[in-house]
Each structure stands twice: as C-alpha cells, then as structure tokens.
Design an enzyme around this catalytic site. Structure first.
Site, mmCIF file in Angstrom:
data_model
loop_
_atom_site.group_PDB
_atom_site.id
_atom_site.type_symbol
_atom_site.label_atom_id
_atom_site.label_comp_id
_atom_site.label_asym_id
_atom_site.label_seq_id
_atom_site.Cartn_x
_atom_site.Cartn_y
_atom_site.Cartn_z
ATOM 1 N N ASP A 1 0.854 -1.230 0.032
ATOM 2 C CA ASP A 1 0.222 0.365 0.323
ATOM 3 C C ASP A 1 0.786 1.214 0.233
ATOM 4 O O ASP A 1 1.855 1.323 -0.684
ATOM 5 C CB ASP A 1 -0.904 0.008 1.245
ATOM 6 C CG ASP A 1 -2.607 0.565 1.020
ATOM 7 O OD1 ASP A 1 -1.827 1.485 0.379
ATOM 8 O OD2 ASP A 1 -3.418 -0.186 0.857
ATOM 9 N N HIS B 1 1.777 1.576 -3.236
ATOM 10 C CA HIS B 1 1.496 2.387 -3.983
ATOM 11 C C HIS B 1 1.794 3.455 -4.260
ATOM 12 O O HIS B 1 1.716 5.128 -4.452
ATOM 13 C CB HIS B 1 -0.155 2.733 -4.030
ATOM 14 C CG HIS B 1 -1.156 1.442 -3.315
ATOM 15 N ND1 HIS B 1 -2.145 1.597 -2.956
ATOM 16 C CD2 HIS B 1 -0.751 0.227 -3.754
ATOM 17 C CE1 HIS B 1 -2.734 0.259 -3.439
ATOM 18 N NE2 HIS B 1 -1.452 -0.870 -3.376
#
Length: 406
Positions: A228, A251
């Site tokens: 993430d 991310h």
C-alpha cells in the site's frame, strides 16, 4: 521550504550569542545513573510476556532503560502499552513477536500503543532488533472478510520527542506506523520494514507510514517493502520531512486521500531522495471531488524532489476524482486547492502499464492547480514520455497531452 527547516533547526539548537561561562561548577550530586531493567521472558508462545514488560516499565519507565537482549525472544499476546514511559529508552536487540490471534486483535487499534508520551526512544543499537506483527493470518482472513478490522503495529497519538530507530519491523496485520493526535517532534530513522505473504493473499493496507495530525515528523534512511502507500500524508499533517527512502511494491508516496467527509489540509511537506521500485506511482496527490458529503481539500507547500523511478506505473499522479466514478465527477468536479506543489529532479523508467504515458495530472475543474515541474527525465520502456494533463497551468514545466483522468 528550506526557510522553515532552517528556522526550525536554529530554534531547536537554541543558539545564543552569550559568551561561555568561566565558572566551574561541582557535579550535581542529585544526578544518578539511569535505571536498567531486562524483562523476564516466559520462553514459549503460550506465555504472554506483556505483563513482564509492563512491570519493567513500572520500574524503569521514568527516565530509565528497558533492554531486550540480543538473541532473546519475547511473545506478545496482547497490546503493549508504552503510555507509562517518560524519557525512557527501550532497546530492542532481540525479537518481539506478536500473537497471530485474529479474534483477540479484531477491532483493536494498536499492537504497540504510544499515547501522549513525552520522551521515548524505541530503538536497536546493534541493528538486530525485530518487531514482528505476525500478520499472515490477518491478511488471509481479510481476503475472505473485508470487514475484519486489523490493528496498526505502532500507533502514536499525541506526545513529543519520540525516536524510533535501528529496528526491523515485519509483517504488520495492517499499517506499520501511524502518527496523529497532535504528536510533535517524531523521528523515524534507519528502519527496515517488510510485509511478505506466504499465501496467495497479499498483505493489504500495510502502509509504511500514515502521518496524520502532527508537526515536525522526520522519516530518514528507511527501506519499505509493502502493498500500500509507502508514506501517506493524511489530514492535518504539517512540517513533515522524508529524506532517503526506498519503497518497493507500494502505492507510492502520497498526499491523501483528503476530503472524503470533511474539509482537510496537508501542508509543509518535503520529500527528497526517494527510490520507487515496482510501485503503482512514485508520488502523487489523492483528493475526493465536490458534492455529497465530501469536503474541500487544501494542499500547500509540498515538494517532491530527487525521485528515482524503477518500473513504477506512473512517475507522478494527481487524482481529483478519488473514490468516485467519472459520471459522478462530471456532475461534481474536483475542487481541491493545490498551491506551491513542486515536482523536481525525477529520473528513471516507468513500467509498461501505461506506456507511453509516464504521468497523469488530473486537477479538478473547480479547484486550483498550483504545480510546477522541473528536471523531469522519466521515460516509458518505449523511450517515449507523455504526460496527461487536465486543468493544469500553462507554465507547468512539461509538455502536456490531453486525456488525464482519475
């Protein structure tokens, strides 16, 4: 940005023009050596070592040192609350391993709670210290039940003068580190962080750092492998510096998301020296559009500098329609106010996912897009370098192609 950092440095050093005193003072007889405690480990995973650690904190937590020796293993089957620490030094040279009990951890906020603590060093002097969140069972359960609520490995709320350094953090059920509640003067340094699944279920939501309401947070010399955001600047983060970081599988380093259900702001952020490997984006800004229950997002004085892009899908991305679909955003355009956003010295190669596009800048039609780009030398595998733009300034600094979305 440099100005506020220099002013803060001068203030913290307490510089004075006064000449040094020539008076020699006798040693203060009230100064004593720091108390040192070593918790007694139970020796197997059926014994919760948290009570023994809590007892050590009671004895040595006020100005003392708690040592977990190299080669030792402590099993933590419940929340470790460091709230009783005051100017304490916790030296983790062994292994702190949390239980994987998904029933116990369900709905709990933190595995290690640091609430309103003034003065804490949580560190490894040898580099051998490991904090293991043992998150595999949580990831597997979350894959079949997305409502399962998982704890953050290290959760800081409030307090000041906190240092987390020299450690390896591994396999948190959820986020690695969270800072909020008005915490100030927090330093993360020389950390190795990794979340690796042994099943087909990825380690979802394992943000490296979620920095919320806080001031003067520093992240430096850190390596993160996760699934993430590597670093997320959440609402009310202010004066945050990230210097020398490597992120793999993430991310990206992101502002947001902001404006989901309230007016949110992020300001005075400086990121430099980032290596972004196999990320969905290297850096970006995520804001919800207008309409509904969404608020207005304000992002100001944010610099992303000296980024190396290695097989990441986008080098830079602005999303003004985060969390909604295109039809919604046609009726309710993005209204985020972005000012003094600097993107400088980006180099490297993206993945082939969006080739020939290397960046996607979708500023809101009803917002402000104060962004400048310089020294942008990122190419797709084809050798091309297209930047998609919408509602960006004419002096952006790169050649734009229409068609931005997000």
């Amino acid at each position: 940005m440099a100005l506020y950092r220099n002013l803060y440095l001068l203030a913290s050093l307490g510089l004075s023009s006064a000449a040094p005193s020539k008076v020699q003072r006798a040693p203060d007889s009230s100064i004593h050596a720091r108390a040192v405690c070593t918790p007694t480990a139970g020796g197997d995973s059926s014994t919760d070592d948290v009570p023994a650690i809590t007892e050590a904190l009671s004895s040595c937590g006020n100005g003392g040192t708690i040592v977990f020796p190299e080669g030792s293993t402590y099993y933590l089957n419940s929340v470790l609350d460091l709230g009783s620490c005051s100017d304490c030094d916790i030296q983790v040279e062994g292994l702190l391993k949390f239980a994987s009990d998904t029933d116990y951890w369900s709905g709990r906020t933190a595995m290690i709670s640091v609430s309103n603590v003034d003065g804490l060093k949580l560190r490894s002097l040898t580099g051998s210290g490991v904090i293991d969140g043992n998150g595999q069972d949580a990831w597997d359960l979350f894959a079949s039940d997305s409502s399962y609520s998982r704890p953050t490995l290290l959760y800081i709320t409030g307090g000041s003068n906190l240092e987390i350094s020299g450690l390896r953090q591994k396999n948190p059920p959820n986020v690695f580190n969270s800072v909020k509640g008005g915490a100030t003067n927090v330093v993360f340094s020389n950390l190795k962080m990794d979340a690796n699944s042994k099943s087909d279920n990825p380690p979802k939501n394992t943000d490296g750092f979620d920095i919320g309401e806080s001031t003067y947070v520093t992240i430096t010399e850190v390596t993160v492998v996760n699934d993430d955001d590597c670093v997320a600047f959440k609402p009310s983060s202010n004066y945050v510096t990230v210097d020398t970081i490597s992120c793999t599988g993430s991310h990206g380093i992101s502002v947001g998301s902001l404006g989901k259900s309230s007016d949110d702001s992020v300001k005075n952020i400086y990121v430099t020296g980032a290596t972004m490997i196999n990320s969905t984006k290297a850096a970006g800004i995520k804001t919800y559009p207008s309409g509904g229950d969404h608020g207005t997002s304000t992002v100001s004085n944010v610099t992303f500098n000296d980024f190396t892009v290695d097989n990441s899908d986008y080098a830079f991305q602005i999303q003004s329609c985060y969390g909604e679909d295109d039809d919604y955003c046609e009726e309710n355009p993005g209204n985020a106010k972005l000012t003094d956003i600097v993107v400088s010295s980006f180099s490297g190669t993206t993945s082939d996912k969006y080739d020939p596009v290397v960046a996607n800048l979708d500023c809101g039609a009803d917002g402000t897009c104060g962004i400048s780009i310089s020294g942008f030398d990122v190419k797709a595998p084809s050798g091309k370098s297209e930047v998609l733009c919408a509602n960006t300034p004419s002096d952006l600094g790169v050649t734009c192609t229409s068609g931005a979305s997000g």
